[in-house]
Design a protein around this motif. Sequence first.
Motif, PDB file in Angstrom:
ATOM      1  N   ARG A  67      27.693  29.413  40.291  1.00  0.00           N
ATOM      2  CA  ARG A  67      27.388  30.808  40.175  1.00  0.00           C
ATOM      3  C   ARG A  67      28.063  31.525  39.250  1.00  0.00           C
ATOM      4  NH1 ARG A  67      27.839  29.623  45.456  1.00  0.00           N
ATOM      5  NH2 ARG A  67      29.589  31.168  45.640  1.00  0.00           N
ATOM      6  N   VAL A  68      27.455  31.848  38.003  1.00  0.00           N
ATOM      7  CA  VAL A  68      28.068  32.732  36.685  1.00  0.00           C
ATOM      8  C   VAL A  68      27.274  34.026  36.559  1.00  0.00           C
ATOM      9  CG1 VAL A  68      28.802  32.374  34.468  1.00  0.00           C
ATOM     10  CG2 VAL A  68      28.716  30.446  35.986  1.00  0.00           C
ATOM     11  N   LEU A  69      27.965  34.964  36.569  1.00  0.00           N
ATOM     12  CA  LEU A  69      27.579  36.376  36.097  1.00  0.00           C
ATOM     13  C   LEU A  69      28.122  36.550  34.932  1.00  0.00           C
ATOM     14  CD1 LEU A  69      26.102  38.850  37.518  1.00  0.00           C
ATOM     15  CD2 LEU A  69      28.678  39.748  38.054  1.00  0.00           C
ATOM     16  N   ILE A  70      27.017  36.984  33.882  1.00  0.00           N
ATOM     17  CA  ILE A  70      27.268  37.501  32.706  1.00  0.00           C
ATOM     18  C   ILE A  70      27.068  38.943  32.494  1.00  0.00           C
ATOM     19  CG2 ILE A  70      26.620  37.077  30.239  1.00  0.00           C
ATOM     20  CD1 ILE A  70      25.639  34.316  31.272  1.00  0.00           C
ATOM     21  N   SER A  71      28.130  39.663  31.780  1.00  0.00           N
ATOM     22  CA  SER A  71      27.760  40.894  31.508  1.00  0.00           C
ATOM     23  C   SER A  71      28.768  41.488  30.362  1.00  0.00           C
ATOM     24  CB  SER A  71      28.250  42.030  32.869  1.00  0.00           C
ATOM     25  OG  SER A  71      28.172  43.330  32.600  1.00  0.00           O
ATOM     26  N   GLY A  72      28.413  42.710  29.961  1.00  0.00           N
ATOM     27  CA  GLY A  72      29.174  43.545  28.924  1.00  0.00           C
ATOM     28  C   GLY A  72      29.858  44.450  29.760  1.00  0.00           C
ATOM     29  N   ASP A  73      29.731  44.415  30.754  1.00  0.00           N
ATOM     30  CA  ASP A  73      30.649  45.604  31.631  1.00  0.00           C
ATOM     31  C   ASP A  73      31.966  45.128  31.990  1.00  0.00           C
ATOM     32  OD1 ASP A  73      28.205  47.337  31.615  1.00  0.00           O
ATOM     33  OD2 ASP A  73      27.590  46.579  33.633  1.00  0.00           O
ATOM     34  N   ASP A  74      32.666  46.160  32.166  1.00  0.00           N
ATOM     35  CA  ASP A  74      33.947  45.778  32.832  1.00  0.00           C
ATOM     36  C   ASP A  74      34.134  44.455  33.804  1.00  0.00           C
ATOM     37  OD1 ASP A  74      36.528  45.659  34.595  1.00  0.00           O
ATOM     38  OD2 ASP A  74      36.848  47.655  33.529  1.00  0.00           O
ATOM     39  N   GLN A  75      34.907  43.299  33.230  1.00  0.00           N
ATOM     40  CA  GLN A  75      34.888  42.061  34.063  1.00  0.00           C
ATOM     41  C   GLN A  75      35.525  42.091  35.142  1.00  0.00           C
ATOM     42  OE1 GLN A  75      36.518  39.230  31.407  1.00  0.00           O
ATOM     43  NE2 GLN A  75      35.567  37.356  32.383  1.00  0.00           N
ATOM     44  N   LEU A  76      36.719  42.978  35.102  1.00  0.00           N
ATOM     45  CA  LEU A  76      37.427  42.948  36.481  1.00  0.00           C
ATOM     46  C   LEU A  76      36.763  43.992  37.575  1.00  0.00           C
ATOM     47  CD1 LEU A  76      40.951  43.797  35.026  1.00  0.00           C
ATOM     48  CD2 LEU A  76      40.263  41.690  35.995  1.00  0.00           C
ATOM     49  N   LEU A  77      36.131  44.869  37.184  1.00  0.00           N
ATOM     50  CA  LEU A  77      35.137  45.535  38.306  1.00  0.00           C
ATOM     51  C   LEU A  77      34.240  44.744  38.828  1.00  0.00           C
ATOM     52  CD1 LEU A  77      34.811  48.225  39.483  1.00  0.00           C
ATOM     53  CD2 LEU A  77      33.512  49.035  37.689  1.00  0.00           C
TER      54      LEU A  77
ATOM     55  N   VAL B  72      32.778  35.341  36.059  1.00  0.00           N
ATOM     56  CA  VAL B  72      32.355  36.367  35.416  1.00  0.00           C
ATOM     57  C   VAL B  72      32.664  36.476  34.154  1.00  0.00           C
ATOM     58  CG1 VAL B  72      32.066  39.104  35.198  1.00  0.00           C
ATOM     59  CG2 VAL B  72      32.454  37.866  37.594  1.00  0.00           C
ATOM     60  N   LEU B  73      31.665  36.309  33.253  1.00  0.00           N
ATOM     61  CA  LEU B  73      31.813  35.981  31.606  1.00  0.00           C
ATOM     62  C   LEU B  73      31.633  37.210  30.709  1.00  0.00           C
ATOM     63  CD1 LEU B  73      30.608  32.478  31.077  1.00  0.00           C
ATOM     64  CD2 LEU B  73      32.750  33.317  31.668  1.00  0.00           C
TER      65      LEU B  73
END
Length: 91
Positions: free
Chosen positions: A50-60, A72-73
């Motif tokens: 399961r991989v989440l991709i986002s331009g948002d804050d990775q740590l959050l 989280v990428l």
Amino acid sequence: MSMEADGAEAIRHLSSGAAYDAILTDFTMPGANGIAVLACARRLLPGALRVLISGDDQLLLREQAGEDAHYVLQKPIVLGELMVLIAGPPP
């Protein structure tokens, strides 16, 4: 492989009994966010990557996703890194 138009459609598709080895989803989607999609995948396909991709804050996002996302990428994603995750041993 399957691509869905929004998060709610992805959840419906997963709930229909579809089987996948890996689930990649963006965080921000209409209908349901990527964490909701991965939570469904975790429940229905516990062995799938399961991989989440986002331009948002990775740590959050890592904190929000908890155990629903293995990884989280940050966008833009590097294809080589994604391929290593997919080809590697399950987390």
